[in-house]
Enzyme design. Structure first.
Site, PDB file in Angstrom:
ATOM      1  CG  ASP A   1      -0.472  -0.018   2.532  1.00 39.81           C
ATOM      2  OD1 ASP A   1       0.687  -0.451   2.715  1.00 39.81           O
ATOM      3  OD2 ASP A   1      -1.192   0.392   3.466  1.00 39.81           O
TER       4      ASP A   1
ATOM      5  CG  ASP B   1      -4.126  -1.127   8.297  1.00 42.98           C
ATOM      6  OD1 ASP B   1      -3.933  -2.003   7.433  1.00 42.98           O
ATOM      7  OD2 ASP B   1      -3.318  -0.870   9.205  1.00 42.98           O
TER       8      ASP B   1
ATOM      9  CB  SER C   1      -6.226  -3.140  11.033  1.00 41.35           C
ATOM     10  OG  SER C   1      -5.952  -1.809  10.737  1.00 41.35           O
ATOM     11  CB  SER C   2      -6.983  -2.976  17.135  1.00 41.58           C
ATOM     12  OG  SER C   2      -5.699  -2.518  17.507  1.00 41.58           O
ATOM     13  CB  SER C   3      -4.439   1.356  14.997  1.00 45.55           C
ATOM     14  OG  SER C   3      -3.981   0.843  13.771  1.00 45.55           O
TER      15      SER C   3
ATOM     16  CE1 TYR D   1       3.656  -1.134   7.790  1.00 41.60           C
ATOM     17  CE2 TYR D   1       4.276   1.157   8.066  1.00 41.60           C
ATOM     18  CZ  TYR D   1       3.467   0.203   7.496  1.00 41.60           C
ATOM     19  OH  TYR D   1       2.482   0.569   6.628  1.00 41.60           O
TER      20      TYR D   1
ATOM     21  N   GLY E   1      -1.959  -7.566  14.153  1.00 36.82           N
ATOM     22  CA  GLY E   1      -1.919  -7.464  12.696  1.00 36.82           C
ATOM     23  C   GLY E   1      -3.304  -7.430  12.089  1.00 36.82           C
TER      24      GLY E   1
HETATM   25  P1  ADP Z   1      -2.973  -3.164  15.134  1.00 41.17           P
HETATM   26  O1  ADP Z   1      -3.598  -2.031  14.408  1.00 41.17           O
HETATM   27  O2  ADP Z   1      -2.375  -4.175  14.203  1.00 41.17           O
HETATM   28  O3  ADP Z   1      -3.870  -3.817  16.129  1.00 41.17           O
HETATM   29  P2  ADP Z   1      -1.276  -1.045  16.065  1.00 41.17           P
HETATM   30  O4  ADP Z   1       0.010  -1.030  16.810  1.00 41.17           O
HETATM   31  O5  ADP Z   1      -1.346  -0.362  14.754  1.00 41.17           O
HETATM   32  O6  ADP Z   1      -1.744  -2.575  15.950  1.00 41.17           O
HETATM   33  O7  ADP Z   1      -2.433  -0.387  16.958  1.00 41.17           O
HETATM   34  C1  ADP Z   1      -2.639  -0.839  18.279  1.00 41.17           C
HETATM   35  C2  ADP Z   1      -2.855   0.361  19.180  1.00 41.17           C
HETATM   36  O8  ADP Z   1      -4.139   0.956  18.888  1.00 41.17           O
HETATM   37  C3  ADP Z   1      -2.935  -0.004  20.636  1.00 41.17           C
HETATM   38  O9  ADP Z   1      -1.640  -0.038  21.208  1.00 41.17           O
HETATM   39  C4  ADP Z   1      -3.774   1.138  21.205  1.00 41.17           C
HETATM   40  O10 ADP Z   1      -2.977   2.293  21.396  1.00 41.17           O
HETATM   41  C5  ADP Z   1      -4.743   1.430  20.070  1.00 41.17           C
HETATM   42  N1  ADP Z   1      -6.024   0.748  20.238  1.00 41.17           N
HETATM   43  C6  ADP Z   1      -6.618  -0.102  19.369  1.00 41.17           C
HETATM   44  N2  ADP Z   1      -7.826  -0.517  19.826  1.00 41.17           N
HETATM   45  C7  ADP Z   1      -8.024   0.097  21.017  1.00 41.17           C
HETATM   46  C8  ADP Z   1      -9.093   0.098  21.989  1.00 41.17           C
HETATM   47  N3  ADP Z   1     -10.189  -0.621  21.837  1.00 41.17           N
HETATM   48  N4  ADP Z   1      -8.925   0.861  23.096  1.00 41.17           N
HETATM   49  C9  ADP Z   1      -7.816   1.609  23.275  1.00 41.17           C
HETATM   50  N5  ADP Z   1      -6.799   1.642  22.389  1.00 41.17           N
HETATM   51  C10 ADP Z   1      -6.888   0.903  21.283  1.00 41.17           C
HETATM   52 MG    MG Z   2      -2.610  -0.655  13.144  1.00 42.07          MG
END
Ligand code: ADP
Ligand code: MG
Length: 385
Positions: free
Chosen positions: A43, A177, A131-133, A229, A129
């Site tokens: 990407d 993402d 994409s919670s962010s 990364y 991995g």
């Molecule tokens: P990924 O996107 O692969 O899960 P990242 O390192 O890009 O990993 O993002 C993870 C970060 O996003 C966490 O360390 C936190 O700061 C934030 N985050 C994601 N989901 C939540 C949530 N539900 N509550 C609080 N922070 C969150």
């Molecule tokens: Mg992320």
């Protein structure tokens, strides 16, 4: 783990918001995590990607305020509310998790001068991995646009969410993402040309083909904001500059990479062959061919990430090896690398034995037991209350 329905998730976020802030939210929005079927690290090289949205979402309950303050709480955090004046928002302020939603708010600051409260709840595994962010930034972006900036398109929201991660938090992601979280639709993979910003919904009905796409979360985590990364991004940029192209997307023949030294050649070769793999998988899924045919392409993608891009781990390699040995059609690591998850394409009636084989291998190697779940290609971001 069974996931809540949208109604259950909305009710929980609504209640939690009312608990924290003493008033009802104006609404609740959900945005999914994603897993990338193929197209890893392409990407930010202007290339192709093919993600699907997960059934796992992050929910944002949002209400505007009248005191010019921003208040942020997450049920996944330590329970404290991060609060500051909206004029105090700046890159790195607030820091930590709150920076993700704060960056989105900052991007719409002129429309939110009287402040806003956000309560976040999620079942997207963090740092796996998946994409919670982006699930976090996209749920907030959709909420704020619905409330204050409805002229913004989903593509605008992709940019808003990306800028929060890149410029506010300092995590140098591409647009994969955020695009997946905002643009995916149920029963489809999203074929995205990141240069042209062109998207195509590619049907991916795994169940009808008797297939499952298993995610194996190794439980080993990565952090995007530092380390490998960013190194890989810079290496790709250097390779493109040496080759005299705007981005590695412009190279389609690996023979053209001969001018590069050993390390840059391997990095670039991953991108060039990975773009070709995305096109190959899309061609299979668009056509009448059996989707099983994409399995070996996924496994080849893993070998490229392991050997050329050098971002795999012993856990991810063991997962892929054990799964393929046990009869999976294909498997690969997904996400930024250095930990996280793998995907495994497997016949439904073999999914259990393949997952067992991976677990047994992990136990034998002394790794933490992995978590596995089946992915149904799910809907993108939406309002749920
Ligand atoms: P990924 O996107 O692969 O899960 P990242 O390192 O890009 O990993 O993002 C993870 C970060 O996003 C966490 O360390 C936190 O700061 C934030 N985050 C994601 N989901 C939540 C949530 N539900 N509550 C609080 N922070 C969150
Ligand atoms: Mg992320």
């Amino acid at each position: 783990m069974s996931l809540p329905t949208d109604e259950e998730a909305a009710a929980r976020a609504h209640r939690a918001f009312a608990d924290r802030f003493g008033t009802a939210p104006e609404g609740v929005w959900a945005a999914p995590g994603r897993v990338n079927v193929i197209g890893e690290h392409t990407d930010y090289n202007d290339g192709y990607v093919l993600p699907v949205a997960l059934p796992h979402t992050t929910r944002a309950a949002v209400g505007r305020r009248t005191d010019g303050r921003v208040a942020l709480a997450s049920l996944q955090g330590d329970g404290t509310v991060v609060e500051l004046g909206i004029d105090e928002l700046a890159p790195g302020r607030p820091d930590g998790w709150a920076g993700y939603p704060a960056g989105v708010i900052e991007g719409l600051r002129d429309r939110l001068a009287r402040g806003v409260s956000v309560l976040v709840d999620s079942d997207v595994p963090v740092g796996a991995g998946l994409s919670s962010s982006a699930a976090l930034t996209c749920s907030v972006a959709l909420a704020l646009s619905d409330l204050t900036a409805s002229e913004l398109t989903r593509t605008d929201l992709v940019e808003l969410a990306r800028r929060s991660e890149n410029d506010f938090v300092g995590a140098p992601t591409g647009i994969l993402d955020q695009s997946a979280s905002l643009l995916c639709t149920f029963g489809h993979a999203l074929f995205l040309d990141t240069r042209e910003r062109r998207t195509e919904q590619v049907p991916l009905d795994l169940a009808a083909a008797g297939l499952e796409l298993l995610v194996v979360d190794t439980g080993t985590s990565h952090t995007h904001a530092d380390g490998g990364y960013g190194d890989r991004r810079r290496e790709c940029e250097r390779a493109a500059a040496r080759l005299g192209v705007a981005a590695l997307r412009d190279v389609t023949d690996v023979a053209a990479l001969a001018a590069l030294d050993e390390v840059l050649l391997r990095r670039a070769r991953h991108i060039v062959t990975e773009n070709a793999r995305v096109l190959e998988v899309v061609a299979v899924l668009r056509g009448v061919a059996d989707p099983r045919a994409i399995g070996p392409v996924l496994t080849a993608g893993h070998a490229s990430l392991r050997d050329d891009f050098e971002i795999s781990t012993v856990e991810l390699d063991a997962c892929v090896d054990a799964a393929v040995e046990a009869g999976a059609h294909g498997a690969r690591m997904v996400g930024g690398g250095f930990g996280g998850s793998a995907v495994v394409l497997v016949d439904r009636d073999r999914a259990g034995s393949v997952a067992d084989a991976v677990r047994e291998r992990f136990a034998r190697e002394g790794f933490t037991a992995p978590r596995t779940f089946d992915v149904v290609p799910s809907a993108g971001a939406r309002r749920i209350a």
